[in-house]
Design an enzyme around this catalytic site. Structure first.
Site, PDB file in Angstrom:
ATOM      1  N   ASP A 112       0.840  -1.189   0.000  1.00  0.00           N
ATOM      2  CA  ASP A 112       0.000   0.000   0.000  1.00  0.00           C
ATOM      3  C   ASP A 112       0.888   1.256   0.000  1.00  0.00           C
ATOM      4  O   ASP A 112       1.870   1.343  -0.728  1.00  0.00           O
ATOM      5  CB  ASP A 112      -0.953  -0.048   1.203  1.00  0.00           C
ATOM      6  CG  ASP A 112      -2.110   0.925   1.112  1.00  0.00           C
ATOM      7  OD1 ASP A 112      -3.120   0.585   0.477  1.00  0.00           O
ATOM      8  OD2 ASP A 112      -2.005   2.025   1.679  1.00  0.00           O
ATOM      9  N   GLU A 136       1.035  -5.765  -3.255  1.00  0.00           N
ATOM     10  CA  GLU A 136      -0.089  -4.824  -3.289  1.00  0.00           C
ATOM     11  C   GLU A 136       0.376  -3.390  -2.980  1.00  0.00           C
ATOM     12  O   GLU A 136      -0.122  -2.741  -2.047  1.00  0.00           O
ATOM     13  CB  GLU A 136      -1.197  -5.250  -2.330  1.00  0.00           C
ATOM     14  CG  GLU A 136      -2.230  -6.144  -2.964  1.00  0.00           C
ATOM     15  CD  GLU A 136      -3.040  -5.450  -4.064  1.00  0.00           C
ATOM     16  OE1 GLU A 136      -3.712  -4.459  -3.784  1.00  0.00           O
ATOM     17  OE2 GLU A 136      -2.997  -5.917  -5.213  1.00  0.00           O
ATOM     18  N   HIS A 279      -6.082  -7.310  -0.846  1.00  0.00           N
ATOM     19  CA  HIS A 279      -5.164  -6.187  -0.658  1.00  0.00           C
ATOM     20  C   HIS A 279      -4.257  -6.357   0.561  1.00  0.00           C
ATOM     21  O   HIS A 279      -3.058  -6.115   0.480  1.00  0.00           O
ATOM     22  CB  HIS A 279      -5.947  -4.884  -0.526  1.00  0.00           C
ATOM     23  CG  HIS A 279      -5.086  -3.672  -0.400  1.00  0.00           C
ATOM     24  ND1 HIS A 279      -4.117  -3.346  -1.326  1.00  0.00           N
ATOM     25  CD2 HIS A 279      -5.034  -2.699   0.550  1.00  0.00           C
ATOM     26  CE1 HIS A 279      -3.500  -2.219  -0.964  1.00  0.00           C
ATOM     27  NE2 HIS A 279      -4.042  -1.819   0.177  1.00  0.00           N
TER      28      HIS A 279
END
Length: 303
Positions: A112, A136, A279
């Site tokens: 992220d 991710e 995610h």
């Protein structure tokens, strides 16, 4: 640097020998969990989680190096200074943390926004980077057409003045609806509670809106697109730094277009399928990530 015991993150979840540490940075402090010795392996989380995201990796990578998982400023058990919590703010505090610990020969494990900040740090401290693993990551502008319709709708609400504050701050729906919805298998209630614990009141959640509003989707906001673009030259030129991208099914932020861009523009890269995940894949596929880190370290040591 001080150890403290009043934590929202249960240190025992990281396994034997793990420690909670507060590092003074700028006008506040960054908290991190660490265990082991050797070259540092730094695990960076994103929105809206904390170092707790990487607890499984500590046990799986025991003996592989000095494992260090910080909480970004304003998250987990890190401080809450009066700042805007824009990307540049997070970068300043994380930079100060890297300097305070004088970390070198660093392997970065990134997810992220942790990827945005980790790659930025690497691009500006190239002589201190050993290897990079992406799982991710926020690394590129995202096309909304490849995102789930429900998420795009939530983003539209979050970016609307007033409506966004009600959604994230007042009604706490980012932590109680968006976060729990980003798993193939529902996260255990006890684990979800750890992520929610630092934000019990509207006042404690005011800054949580900054990350979703800054997520670069269809070129907006331009400031985030530009922030990520500054890292492109290093990603393309750092042929001496091995990198791994893990992809997931169905995945989330790493769309097929972004995967293709990474393949074409990131030097010394291997791309591997990470399995089923959305995610927060560190919760869903920790063993695969640990295995990929071990393989990445072997590539780095074989240089």
């Amino acid at each position: 640097m001080t150890d403290t015991t009043a934590r929202t993150i249960p240190i025992e979840a990281f396994g034997p020998g793990a420690q909670s540490v507060d590092v003074p940075v700028l006008d506040s402090h960054l908290h991190h969990v660490e265990a082991g010795e050797g070259d540092p392996i730094v695990f960076l989380h994103g929105s809206p989680t904390s170092s707790y995201l990487y607890r499984h990796l500590f046990g799986l990578l025991a003996g592989r190096g000095r494992l260090i998982a910080p909480d970004l400023i304003g998250f987990g058990d890190s401080g809450r200074p009066e700042i805007a919590y824009d990307l540049a703010d997070h970068e300043r505090y994380l930079d100060a943390w890297f300097e305070a610990l004088d970390l070198r020969d660093v392997t970065l494990v990134l997810q992220d926004y942790g990827a945005a900040f980790g790659v930025s740090w690497a691009s500006r401290h190239a002589d201190r980077v050993k290897a990079v693993l992406l799982a991710e990551p926020v690394i590129r502008d995202i096309e909304s057409s490849a995102l789930p319709e429900a998420f795009v709708g939530a983003q539209r609400v979050i970016r609307t003045p007033g409506d966004g504050e009600k959604f994230v701050v007042e009604d706490n729906l980012f932590l109680t609806a968006v976060l729990p919805g980003a798993f193939l298998t529902p996260l255990a209630e006890a684990d979800l509670a750890v992520y929610q614990a630092p934000f019990p009141t509207p006042e404690s959640r005011t800054h949580l809106i900054r990350f979703p509003r800054n997520l670069p989707i269809d070129g907006d906001p331009a400031s985030s697109v530009e922030y990520l673009a500054r890292n492109e030259a290093w990603l393309a030129s750092s042929t001496d730094v091995p990198k791994t991208l893990l992809t997931y099914e169905p995945g989330f932020l790493v769309t097929p277009t972004i995967v293709e861009w990474i393949r074409e523009n990131v030097a010394n890269l291997e791309v591997h399928a990470g399995g089923a995940g959305v995610h927060f894949v560190q919760e869903e596929q920790p063993q695969g990530i640990a295995d990929a880190v071990v393989a990445l370290l072997a590539r780095a040591e074989a240089r």
